[in-house]
Design an enzyme around this catalytic site. Structure first.
Site, PDB file in Angstrom:
ATOM      1  N   GLU A   3       3.876   7.438  16.869  1.00 45.48           N
ATOM      2  CA  GLU A   3       5.163   6.758  16.745  1.00 45.48           C
ATOM      3  C   GLU A   3       5.563   6.026  18.024  1.00 45.48           C
ATOM      4  OE1 GLU A   3       7.380   6.636  14.074  1.00 45.48           O
ATOM      5  OE2 GLU A   3       5.802   7.500  12.839  1.00 45.48           O
TER       6      GLU A   3
ATOM      7  N   THR B 224      -4.515  -7.055   5.186  1.00 41.86           N
ATOM      8  CA  THR B 224      -4.055  -7.479   6.509  1.00 41.86           C
ATOM      9  C   THR B 224      -4.771  -6.635   7.556  1.00 41.86           C
ATOM     10  OG1 THR B 224      -2.201  -5.915   6.651  1.00 41.86           O
ATOM     11  CG2 THR B 224      -1.771  -8.067   5.611  1.00 41.86           C
TER      12      THR B 224
ATOM     13  N   GLY C 296       0.809  -1.211   0.000  1.00 39.21           N
ATOM     14  CA  GLY C 296       0.000   0.000   0.000  1.00 39.21           C
ATOM     15  C   GLY C 296       0.840   1.256   0.000  1.00 39.21           C
ATOM     16  N   ASN C 297       1.926   1.271   0.797  1.00 39.64           N
ATOM     17  CA  ASN C 297       2.837   2.416   0.808  1.00 39.64           C
ATOM     18  C   ASN C 297       3.475   2.637  -0.553  1.00 39.64           C
ATOM     19  OD1 ASN C 297       4.293   2.314   4.188  1.00 39.64           O
ATOM     20  ND2 ASN C 297       2.346   3.068   3.456  1.00 39.64           N
TER      21      ASN C 297
ATOM     22  N   LYS D 191       0.420   9.227   4.689  1.00 39.24           N
ATOM     23  CA  LYS D 191       1.844   8.947   4.463  1.00 39.24           C
ATOM     24  C   LYS D 191       2.035   7.792   3.484  1.00 39.24           C
ATOM     25  CE  LYS D 191       3.039   8.362   8.782  1.00 39.24           C
ATOM     26  NZ  LYS D 191       3.841   8.213  10.012  1.00 39.24           N
TER      27      LYS D 191
ATOM     28  N   HIS E 106       5.631  -6.019  11.337  1.00 36.50           N
ATOM     29  CA  HIS E 106       5.651  -4.641  11.824  1.00 36.50           C
ATOM     30  C   HIS E 106       5.029  -4.546  13.217  1.00 36.50           C
ATOM     31  CE1 HIS E 106       5.291  -0.280  11.932  1.00 36.50           C
ATOM     32  NE2 HIS E 106       4.001  -0.420  12.206  1.00 36.50           N
TER      33      HIS E 106
ATOM     34  N   SER F 194      -3.920   7.102   7.073  1.00 42.33           N
ATOM     35  CA  SER F 194      -2.849   8.088   7.058  1.00 42.33           C
ATOM     36  C   SER F 194      -2.647   8.547   5.628  1.00 42.33           C
ATOM     37  CB  SER F 194      -1.557   7.466   7.599  1.00 42.33           C
ATOM     38  OG  SER F 194      -0.455   8.326   7.427  1.00 42.33           O
TER      39      SER F 194
ATOM     40  N   ASN G  33      10.815   4.115   5.820  1.00 40.11           N
ATOM     41  CA  ASN G  33       9.839   5.124   5.384  1.00 40.11           C
ATOM     42  C   ASN G  33      10.402   6.540   5.389  1.00 40.11           C
ATOM     43  OD1 ASN G  33       7.897   3.086   5.094  1.00 40.11           O
ATOM     44  ND2 ASN G  33       7.119   3.360   7.158  1.00 40.11           N
TER      45      ASN G  33
END
Length: 376
Positions: A241, A128, A106-107, A140, A260, A138, A150
């Site tokens: 974060e 997922t 996706g990123n 990002k 992750h 997000s 990232n």
């Protein structure tokens, strides 16, 4: 169908959860883009890919772009390959990119969408639990470089997010557990008032429609509290974060072996111990963090992983020095900027930002302590 619209800054994004995948396809088709380019991992979800093929086969509007990607491949070279594939397949400004996969894919697709023709529409179809409840919530989009996760990317919104329970049918329990680690982080940092309701969420039902709706709605509620007025996550959004400084470093060290959510969970344990050493967290706070992670099965998974994988502290130190939060506050060479809580829901602040400097030696000492506790 269950729909939830949420805002990140000026961007309103629709999150649609369908009872069955056929409904998702019908609504996707109704958007009437000139063409759809489906970027997906060919190693997973064959049944879903087949359904999409047969649904769109008569109008030739869906172009399949098989694209295998892992954390270690989340780089410029892989991004370039994807962009070249899309251009060779005749993608246009009126096409819509579909990202069918986990957070890593996706990123990558989100970044490609923001770059090609200086920006085209894209839709997240996460597969997922972690992606559907965290990474897609997000703006990002990013890739890795050197030892930093990232660190290269942009802020670029999807048109919408679409899921159905069928996308999660084949997930292993380990993936479900990894997905819920970010929700535990939200409980500790943003919505501690929801901790007593955590059992009602029933993470075991994450593959079912009602369970997905509850998880997504609560995740949106938590994220919106921080991102409504901080779409670039540079102020209150830094709180997201928590656990990620050590977590990202471990994820880079054990690329494609450590999930992750597992890295973040380990990082949460480390951040809690640092807080205690600084005089904030007490034993009850540490136990509450531990128990939340244990409740979702994470502690058992961490014990199993780290019995077979030793942490090289010199390598970890190198990754910590490349953490992507550098620069939010002034930092000496022997320090790392981290999110540390003074109590549940209350981060320690520097210049009103939820981040402080922590001595490298203290971080490594706490990592060693958590590691030894897990493998004893």
């Amino acid at each position: 169908m269950h729909s939830n619209k949420f805002r990140i800054g000026q961007n309103e994004i629709s999150y649609e959860i369908y009872n069955i995948f056929d409904q998702l396809l019908e609504n996707l088709d109704s958007l009437n883009y000139e063409s759809y380019f489906l970027v997906y991992d060919p190693r997973v979800l064959n049944d879903v890919i087949d359904k999409m093929f047969y649904y769109f086969k008569d109008n030739n509007r869906l172009v399949f772009v098989p694209f295998s990607i892992s954390e270690k491949d989340k780089n410029f070279s892989t991004l370039g390959n994807l962009l070249e594939q899309l251009l060779n397949l005749k993608i246009t400004r009126d096409s819509c990119l579909l990202a069918l996969g986990g957070g890593t894919l996706g990123n990558m697709v989100g970044l490609a969408a923001g770059l090609i023709f200086r920006g085209i529409n894209f839709i997240h179809i996460p597969t997922t639990i972690l992606a559907c409840s965290d990474s897609v919530l997000s703006l990002k989009q990013g890739i890795n470089l050197l030892k930093s996760k990232n660190v290269i990317g942009m802020y670029y919104p999807p048109v919408k997010i679409m899921i159905s329970p069928e996308l999660f049918d084949s997930l292993e329990n380990r993936e479900i557990t990894a997905g819920y680690a970010e929700y535990v982080k939200n409980l500790i940092t943003i919505i501690p008032n929801e901790i007593n309701n955590f059992d009602r969420l029933n993470f075991k039902e994450a593959r079912e429609f009602d369970g997905l709706c509850k998880l997504v709605d609560k995740s949106i509620e938590a994220k919106e509290k921080l991102l409504l007025n901080d779409e670039h996550e540079k102020e209150s959004g830094i709180l997201l974060e928590y656990g990620h400084t050590v977590g990202h470093s471990l994820e880079m060290m054990f690329a494609d072996l450590l999930r992750h959510g597992e890295g973040v969970a380990f990082g949460i344990l480390v951040a809690g111990l640092i807080s205690k050493k600084l005089g904030y967290f007490n034993d009850d706070d540490l136990n509450n963090q531990y128990n939340l992670l244990e409740k979702i099965g994470m502690i058992e998974n961490l014990k199993a992983f780290f019995k077979d994988h030793e942490i090289n502290k010199l390598e970890l130190k190198e990754h910590l020095l490349f953490d992507n939060k550098r620069g939010y506050i002034a930092c000496n060479n022997d320090e790392v900027a981290m999110v540390i809580m003074s109590s549940f829901g209350k981060p320690l602040l520097t210049n009103r930002l939820p981040i402080i400097n922590v001595k490298m030696d203290s971080i490594l000492e706490c990592v060693d302590s958590i590691y030894k506790d897990l493998v004893k």
